[in-house]
Design a protein around this motif. Structure first.
Motif, PDB file in Angstrom:
ATOM      1  N   ASP A  30     -15.470  -1.306  27.136  1.00 24.26           N
ATOM      2  CA  ASP A  30     -15.013  -0.375  26.295  1.00 24.26           C
ATOM      3  C   ASP A  30     -16.338   0.365  25.227  1.00 24.26           C
ATOM      4  OD1 ASP A  30     -15.604  -1.771  24.111  1.00 24.26           O
ATOM      5  OD2 ASP A  30     -13.819  -2.536  23.402  1.00 24.26           O
ATOM      6  N   SER A  31     -15.942   1.181  24.471  1.00 26.64           N
ATOM      7  CA  SER A  31     -16.765   1.921  23.546  1.00 26.64           C
ATOM      8  C   SER A  31     -17.857   0.997  23.074  1.00 26.64           C
ATOM      9  CB  SER A  31     -16.451   3.069  22.836  1.00 26.64           C
ATOM     10  OG  SER A  31     -15.500   2.345  21.713  1.00 26.64           O
ATOM     11  N   THR A  32     -17.447  -0.196  22.760  1.00 25.55           N
ATOM     12  CA  THR A  32     -18.516  -1.048  21.874  1.00 25.55           C
ATOM     13  C   THR A  32     -19.380  -2.117  22.884  1.00 25.55           C
ATOM     14  OG1 THR A  32     -16.841  -2.856  21.824  1.00 25.55           O
ATOM     15  CG2 THR A  32     -16.543  -1.241  20.100  1.00 25.55           C
ATOM     16  N   GLY A  33     -19.143  -2.085  24.012  1.00 30.92           N
ATOM     17  CA  GLY A  33     -19.838  -2.666  25.042  1.00 30.92           C
ATOM     18  C   GLY A  33     -19.043  -3.606  26.049  1.00 30.92           C
ATOM     19  N   SER A  34     -19.480  -4.403  26.566  1.00 29.15           N
ATOM     20  CA  SER A  34     -18.812  -5.126  27.755  1.00 29.15           C
ATOM     21  C   SER A  34     -18.974  -6.569  27.435  1.00 29.15           C
ATOM     22  CB  SER A  34     -19.244  -4.574  29.215  1.00 29.15           C
ATOM     23  OG  SER A  34     -20.673  -5.168  29.103  1.00 29.15           O
ATOM     24  N   LYS A  35     -17.793  -7.316  27.999  1.00 23.96           N
ATOM     25  CA  LYS A  35     -17.782  -8.664  28.083  1.00 23.96           C
ATOM     26  C   LYS A  35     -16.810  -9.411  29.063  1.00 23.96           C
ATOM     27  CE  LYS A  35     -14.455  -9.577  24.544  1.00 23.96           C
ATOM     28  NZ  LYS A  35     -14.141 -10.114  23.354  1.00 23.96           N
ATOM     29  N   MET A  36     -16.987 -10.592  29.332  1.00 24.25           N
ATOM     30  CA  MET A  36     -16.158 -11.505  30.339  1.00 24.25           C
ATOM     31  C   MET A  36     -14.998 -11.858  29.273  1.00 24.25           C
ATOM     32  SD  MET A  36     -16.299 -14.699  32.575  1.00 24.25           S
ATOM     33  CE  MET A  36     -15.115 -15.768  32.604  1.00 24.25           C
ATOM     34  N   ASN A  37     -13.739 -11.286  29.702  1.00 21.22           N
ATOM     35  CA  ASN A  37     -12.840 -11.503  28.755  1.00 21.22           C
ATOM     36  C   ASN A  37     -11.666 -12.384  28.953  1.00 21.22           C
ATOM     37  OD1 ASN A  37     -11.344  -9.686  30.230  1.00 21.22           O
ATOM     38  ND2 ASN A  37     -10.380  -8.849  28.478  1.00 21.22           N
ATOM     39  N   ASN A  38     -11.756 -12.875  30.218  1.00 20.29           N
ATOM     40  CA  ASN A  38     -10.754 -13.540  30.880  1.00 20.29           C
ATOM     41  C   ASN A  38     -11.089 -14.426  32.129  1.00 20.29           C
ATOM     42  OD1 ASN A  38      -8.212 -14.738  30.821  1.00 20.29           O
ATOM     43  ND2 ASN A  38      -7.129 -13.415  31.743  1.00 20.29           N
ATOM     44  N   PHE A  39     -10.650 -15.504  32.529  1.00 25.16           N
ATOM     45  CA  PHE A  39     -10.847 -16.110  33.801  1.00 25.16           C
ATOM     46  C   PHE A  39      -9.552 -16.753  34.250  1.00 25.16           C
ATOM     47  CE2 PHE A  39     -11.732 -19.680  36.580  1.00 25.16           C
ATOM     48  CZ  PHE A  39     -12.909 -19.031  37.236  1.00 25.16           C
ATOM     49  N   LEU A  40      -9.186 -16.418  35.509  1.00 17.46           N
ATOM     50  CA  LEU A  40      -8.086 -16.879  35.951  1.00 17.46           C
ATOM     51  C   LEU A  40      -8.060 -17.735  37.185  1.00 17.46           C
ATOM     52  CD1 LEU A  40      -4.694 -16.118  36.784  1.00 17.46           C
ATOM     53  CD2 LEU A  40      -5.706 -13.930  38.007  1.00 17.46           C
TER      54      LEU A  40
END
Length: 172
Positions: free
Chosen positions: A89-99
């Motif tokens: 998003d506008s603030t950056g990126s990250k791994m936010n979930n693992f399935l």
């Protein structure tokens, strides 16, 4: 033996020889058969009781499903899929979930497969995902596929949700 009987025997032998040699050229499939795959998944839109959320609007979420399929027979198999999701998003990126996505595979014919998967997410959500998959280009040792996953998710103090996604990748 008459000449006519000898010719009939010869024609029969030639026919049987051609029949068996054509069968020998087609390799028999043996089971269990193991295949792997990797792809990209784009959740398109998510519906819940109080809202509809679209990907690509305020943020972008993408997943990279990687899995192993173990076919017990030509018609039925088991699959284990692992999907890290990255959110930007506008603030950056990250791994936010693992399935973790285990399930059953059912070959429907003509390159179509149904996957019925259980779903367990590190976000605390769980549920199930029916998936319709189609091999669109088959090569000697691989195949390109497209799929429509339809995740249903519950839990973690959120409303139940339903998502429409699009996935593509390569199986080998």
């Amino acid at each position: 033996m008459t000449k006519m009987a000898l010719n009939a025997c010869l024609v029969t032998l030639l026919f049987l020889s051609a029949f068996y040699s054509s069968k020998a050229q087609q390799p028999m499939e043996t089971y269990p058969k193991i295949a792997g795959y990797v792809g990209i998944i784009h959740p398109i839109v998510t519906f819940s009781k109080n809202e509809t959320v679209t990907n690509f609007k305020n943020y972008y979420i993408v997943g990279m499903p990687t899995g192993i399929n173990i076919w017990k027979s030509k018609k039925i198999g088991f699959s284990a899929e692992f999907v890290p999701f990255v959110k930007a998003d506008s603030t950056g990126s990250k791994m936010n979930n693992f399935l973790f996505h285990p399930g059953i595979l059912v070959a429907l014919g003509r390159g179509w497969t149904f996957a019925g998967r259980a779903a367990f997410e590190t976000s605390g959500r769980y549920g199930f995902t029916p998936v319709i998959n189609k091999i669109v280009k088959k090569n000697k040792n691989s195949g390109y596929f497209v799929a429509i996953p339809l995740p249903f998710r519950f839990g973690n103090n959120h409303d139940a949700s339903f998502t429409l996604g699009f996935q593509f990748g390569i199986a080998f």
